[in-house]
Design a protein around this motif. Sequence first.
Motif, mmCIF file in Angstrom:
data_model
loop_
_atom_site.group_PDB
_atom_site.id
_atom_site.type_symbol
_atom_site.label_atom_id
_atom_site.label_comp_id
_atom_site.label_asym_id
_atom_site.label_seq_id
_atom_site.Cartn_x
_atom_site.Cartn_y
_atom_site.Cartn_z
ATOM 1 N N MET A 195 0.840 -1.198 0.000
ATOM 2 C CA MET A 195 0.000 0.000 0.000
ATOM 3 C C MET A 195 0.881 1.257 0.000
ATOM 4 S SD MET A 195 -3.228 0.557 0.021
ATOM 5 C CE MET A 195 -3.372 2.072 -0.874
ATOM 6 N N ALA A 196 1.911 1.252 0.804
ATOM 7 C CA ALA A 196 2.809 2.403 0.884
ATOM 8 C C ALA A 196 3.470 2.656 -0.466
ATOM 9 C CB ALA A 196 3.866 2.181 1.965
ATOM 10 N N ASP A 197 3.920 1.607 -1.114
ATOM 11 C CA ASP A 197 4.530 1.719 -2.439
ATOM 12 C C ASP A 197 3.554 2.340 -3.429
ATOM 13 O OD1 ASP A 197 6.963 0.683 -1.974
ATOM 14 O OD2 ASP A 197 6.650 -1.218 -3.001
ATOM 15 N N TYR A 198 2.341 1.821 -3.381
ATOM 16 C CA TYR A 198 1.313 2.315 -4.290
ATOM 17 C C TYR A 198 1.114 3.819 -4.091
ATOM 18 C CZ TYR A 198 -3.196 3.496 -6.186
ATOM 19 O OH TYR A 198 -4.190 4.141 -6.871
ATOM 20 N N LEU A 199 0.969 4.215 -2.852
ATOM 21 C CA LEU A 199 0.701 5.630 -2.568
ATOM 22 C C LEU A 199 1.864 6.519 -2.968
ATOM 23 C CD1 LEU A 199 -1.036 5.285 0.898
ATOM 24 C CD2 LEU A 199 -2.112 5.808 -1.298
ATOM 25 N N TYR A 200 3.053 6.007 -2.771
ATOM 26 C CA TYR A 200 4.223 6.791 -3.154
ATOM 27 C C TYR A 200 4.261 6.980 -4.672
ATOM 28 C CZ TYR A 200 9.039 8.301 -3.675
ATOM 29 O OH TYR A 200 10.172 9.005 -4.007
ATOM 30 N N ASP A 201 4.012 5.913 -5.399
ATOM 31 C CA ASP A 201 3.941 6.008 -6.861
ATOM 32 C C ASP A 201 2.886 7.032 -7.278
ATOM 33 O OD1 ASP A 201 5.835 4.154 -7.376
ATOM 34 O OD2 ASP A 201 4.461 2.536 -7.921
ATOM 35 N N LEU A 202 1.729 6.912 -6.641
ATOM 36 C CA LEU A 202 0.623 7.806 -6.975
ATOM 37 C C LEU A 202 1.012 9.263 -6.722
ATOM 38 C CD1 LEU A 202 -2.364 8.223 -7.756
ATOM 39 C CD2 LEU A 202 -2.935 7.920 -5.341
ATOM 40 N N ALA A 203 1.626 9.503 -5.576
ATOM 41 C CA ALA A 203 2.016 10.870 -5.222
ATOM 42 C C ALA A 203 3.090 11.381 -6.165
ATOM 43 C CB ALA A 203 2.495 10.920 -3.779
ATOM 44 N N GLN A 204 3.972 10.501 -6.600
ATOM 45 C CA GLN A 204 5.008 10.920 -7.549
ATOM 46 C C GLN A 204 4.386 11.347 -8.878
ATOM 47 O OE1 GLN A 204 7.873 7.632 -7.623
ATOM 48 N NE2 GLN A 204 9.439 9.129 -7.182
ATOM 49 N N ILE A 205 3.441 10.544 -9.338
ATOM 50 C CA ILE A 205 2.782 10.892 -10.601
ATOM 51 C C ILE A 205 2.037 12.220 -10.436
ATOM 52 C CG2 ILE A 205 1.027 10.214 -12.290
ATOM 53 C CD1 ILE A 205 1.711 7.280 -11.552
ATOM 54 N N TYR A 206 1.367 12.344 -9.305
ATOM 55 C CA TYR A 206 0.633 13.580 -9.066
ATOM 56 C C TYR A 206 1.578 14.788 -9.015
ATOM 57 C CZ TYR A 206 -1.975 17.371 -7.209
ATOM 58 O OH TYR A 206 -2.521 18.620 -7.070
ATOM 59 N N SER A 207 2.688 14.650 -8.313
ATOM 60 C CA SER A 207 3.619 15.773 -8.175
ATOM 61 C C SER A 207 4.133 16.219 -9.528
ATOM 62 C CB SER A 207 4.801 15.374 -7.288
ATOM 63 O OG SER A 207 4.348 15.116 -5.983
ATOM 64 N N SER A 208 4.374 15.230 -10.375
ATOM 65 C CA SER A 208 4.839 15.536 -11.711
ATOM 66 C C SER A 208 3.736 16.260 -12.496
ATOM 67 C CB SER A 208 5.231 14.230 -12.384
ATOM 68 O OG SER A 208 5.749 14.458 -13.647
ATOM 69 N N PHE A 209 2.537 15.762 -12.383
ATOM 70 C CA PHE A 209 1.347 16.373 -12.977
ATOM 71 C C PHE A 209 1.235 17.832 -12.535
ATOM 72 C CE2 PHE A 209 -3.569 16.340 -12.527
ATOM 73 C CZ PHE A 209 -3.765 16.717 -13.846
ATOM 74 N N TYR A 210 1.312 18.016 -11.239
ATOM 75 C CA TYR A 210 1.176 19.329 -10.627
ATOM 76 C C TYR A 210 2.217 20.300 -11.155
ATOM 77 C CZ TYR A 210 1.227 22.849 -6.927
ATOM 78 O OH TYR A 210 1.187 24.013 -6.233
ATOM 79 N N GLN A 211 3.427 19.801 -11.278
ATOM 80 C CA GLN A 211 4.538 20.651 -11.646
ATOM 81 C C GLN A 211 4.556 20.971 -13.148
ATOM 82 O OE1 GLN A 211 7.524 22.347 -9.191
ATOM 83 N NE2 GLN A 211 6.458 20.502 -8.565
ATOM 84 N N ASN A 212 3.971 20.078 -13.907
ATOM 85 C CA ASN A 212 4.138 20.201 -15.359
ATOM 86 C C ASN A 212 2.934 20.672 -16.162
ATOM 87 O OD1 ASN A 212 6.951 19.407 -15.723
ATOM 88 N ND2 ASN A 212 6.278 17.476 -14.846
ATOM 89 N N VAL A 213 1.754 20.617 -15.606
ATOM 90 C CA VAL A 213 0.623 21.156 -16.358
ATOM 91 C C VAL A 213 -0.164 22.120 -15.470
ATOM 92 C CG1 VAL A 213 0.385 19.086 -17.789
ATOM 93 C CG2 VAL A 213 -1.034 19.336 -15.766
ATOM 94 N N PRO A 214 -0.720 23.154 -16.073
ATOM 95 C CA PRO A 214 -1.498 24.106 -15.288
ATOM 96 C C PRO A 214 -2.890 23.557 -14.951
ATOM 97 C CG PRO A 214 -1.471 24.753 -17.598
ATOM 98 C CD PRO A 214 -0.620 23.536 -17.489
ATOM 99 N N PHE A 215 -3.389 23.954 -13.807
ATOM 100 C CA PHE A 215 -4.758 23.576 -13.436
ATOM 101 C C PHE A 215 -5.651 24.809 -13.525
ATOM 102 C CE2 PHE A 215 -2.805 20.449 -10.145
ATOM 103 C CZ PHE A 215 -2.337 19.664 -11.163
ATOM 104 N N LEU A 216 -5.394 25.737 -12.590
ATOM 105 C CA LEU A 216 -6.257 26.912 -12.502
ATOM 106 C C LEU A 216 -6.107 27.808 -13.726
ATOM 107 C CD1 LEU A 216 -5.759 27.805 -8.724
ATOM 108 C CD2 LEU A 216 -7.635 26.550 -9.783
ATOM 109 N N LYS A 217 -4.943 27.741 -14.352
ATOM 110 C CA LYS A 217 -4.714 28.608 -15.501
ATOM 111 C C LYS A 217 -5.009 27.916 -16.823
ATOM 112 C CE LYS A 217 -1.639 31.817 -13.330
ATOM 113 N NZ LYS A 217 -0.893 31.391 -12.157
ATOM 114 N N ALA A 218 -5.468 26.702 -16.729
ATOM 115 C CA ALA A 218 -5.824 25.988 -17.962
ATOM 116 C C ALA A 218 -7.137 26.548 -18.493
ATOM 117 C CB ALA A 218 -5.967 24.507 -17.659
#
Length: 575
Positions: A518-541
């Motif tokens: 479970m911990a591995d899964y969550l870490y992977d998920l958070a990594q993907i999210y962090s990359s998402f967050y850093q690389n594409v705009p949300f509020l400015k899209a």
Amino acid sequence: MRPFATFEERLSDWTTNAMKSVFGLEDAEVNLGVAPTNNEKFGDYQCNAAMTLTKLLKKAPRQIAQEFVDAAELPEFVEKIEIAGPGFINFHLSNAALAEYIQSLENDPSLGTARVGEGKTVVIDYSGPNVAKPMHIGHIRSTVIGNAIDRLYRFLGYDVIADNHLGDWGTQFGLMMIGYREFRDEEALKTAPVEELERVYVASYNKSKDDVSWRESAKAELVKLQQGDPENRALWEQFIELSIKEFDVIYDRLGVKFDLYRGESFYNDRLPKIIERLEAKGLAKESEGALIVDLEEYGMPICIVRKSDGGYNYATTDLATVEARVEEFAPERVIYVTDERQQLHFKQFFKTSELLGLNANLVHVWFGLMRLPEATFSTREGNVIKLAALLDEAEARALEMVESSSPDMPEEQQKDLAKAIGIGAIKYTDLSQNPQSLVTFTWEKALNMEGNSAPYLQYAYARISSVHDKYRAQYPDTDLNECSLNIEHEIERRLAIKLSRFPAAVRAAAENYRPNIMADYLYDLAQIYSSFYQNVPFLKAPEGERESRIRLCRSTAATLKQGLELLGIETRERI
RNA sequence: GCUCUGGUAGCUCAGCUGGAUAGAGCAACGGACUUCUAAUCCGUAGGUCACAGGUUCGAAUCCUGUCCAGAGCGCCA
């Protein structure tokens, strides 16, 4: 309600049935299902049956794969099917199906996880500290791992009974009794009762080493206790009460709750009957004055069930405990979480329980002992680190970080946050590695707050919350549920695929008794999210894309929060 | 002596019910804060998966042996 089976389940059913009908395999005992690919360029899921079927079908794997692909009619959620390498059949899910699945999860508190435990009871026996001894860092693994397993099973719908099998009975109480009367310090007893009880015990133990009459009186006091002498009984009860009170402070800090606190003593009355049952079955026999169960034909050493002085021991109590649990709860299984040293004991007692016909499905989940870099720690060596001290240190270090990164936050909130982060970091360290590996304790590792750590996950969660709140403030009138969720960008797709695999992670973690899955899964998920967050705009899209991404963020937040909760790690909206 | 575990990058660890090019974090090096929280992200470098055999289309993963480390093996729990 769970809206859909997972893609993996649906696809596995489909390939299994399709393989069978295309090749006329009715009862073939081979795995025809799919597995997640380990590389996105191979699609989302892969079926390896073409290779495994070569012998059976007497055809080349690629030919099998080709025939299968030609004959089968694809399910609607699959966009593309490909044959690659020696005969892998790769499946690409359609973005529309993925988006639909993620949306359907928004109304499902179990996030797509089947409640496979519905109607079943499982007893989980963990933590189990000894009365009159403070908990030290060696106790954290059973407590934290046991609690995560507890939470995972509850989430799967099991009726979980978390039982703290306290070490509240045994020969040490003789020494405790006389030591208490001789050495106790009333003041210390008020401020740190359990620490004082331990000091008393150590003093008494030391005295017993070269004082025969001291040993004799300890024995006499023990016998008095066992025979129900009111004065000793009251003292013993006091030891237990003080200890539980102090343990509860720790459990409270760790967010651990038990349904039962049944110590070994709870089963005392059953012990003679267990011996009778063993004898009636012809399992027990005399040897060197003790009563033993001979397990040689099962490749194990003998197991003592009654000592030569007539006393009972661990194995007897454990058998009685199983008997009682079966009678009262009829559990589908009983899970014990202890350190590795008890493996043989559990094997012996499981076998004896089976021979006795106790009819219980017993599982021993063991984990590697915690060591210090220099040596194994022990009370005698005096190099133990108290659990309370570890938690204090964790919270203090977390508070430092919070103060420097959020100086404007109100003090109360800083403290609350430091608690969630500090305790989370400690827990995550234990939960993120394979329980069975050897663990060397270092402060640096235990309190890691960067990279693969609880704070990383908590930080990701807080950032999502912040984005979501800002969105709400800027667009108060938009109903996100009316907006469509579209998966277009590659990183969005990766995130969606990961989100859809949450149920598999829960199942695997629970079934293998390995919270680190479970911990591995969550870490992977958070990594993907962090990359998402850093690389594409949300509020400015642009509008549309913006709403779609916010919804994806919302699903990610829900999954992170739920997943962390399964590990017993708290989340905060602001960090 | 017997039994059970482990040995994966400089360090700490994932991956082990056989699948495609072995992954993270830390440490090192180079980049990204006027922009949704830099506890973050992007990149470079780093490997004889202890060793030797075997099984197989395919082995870090399964089997055997060896070496190293830890734990247990009759009145503790």
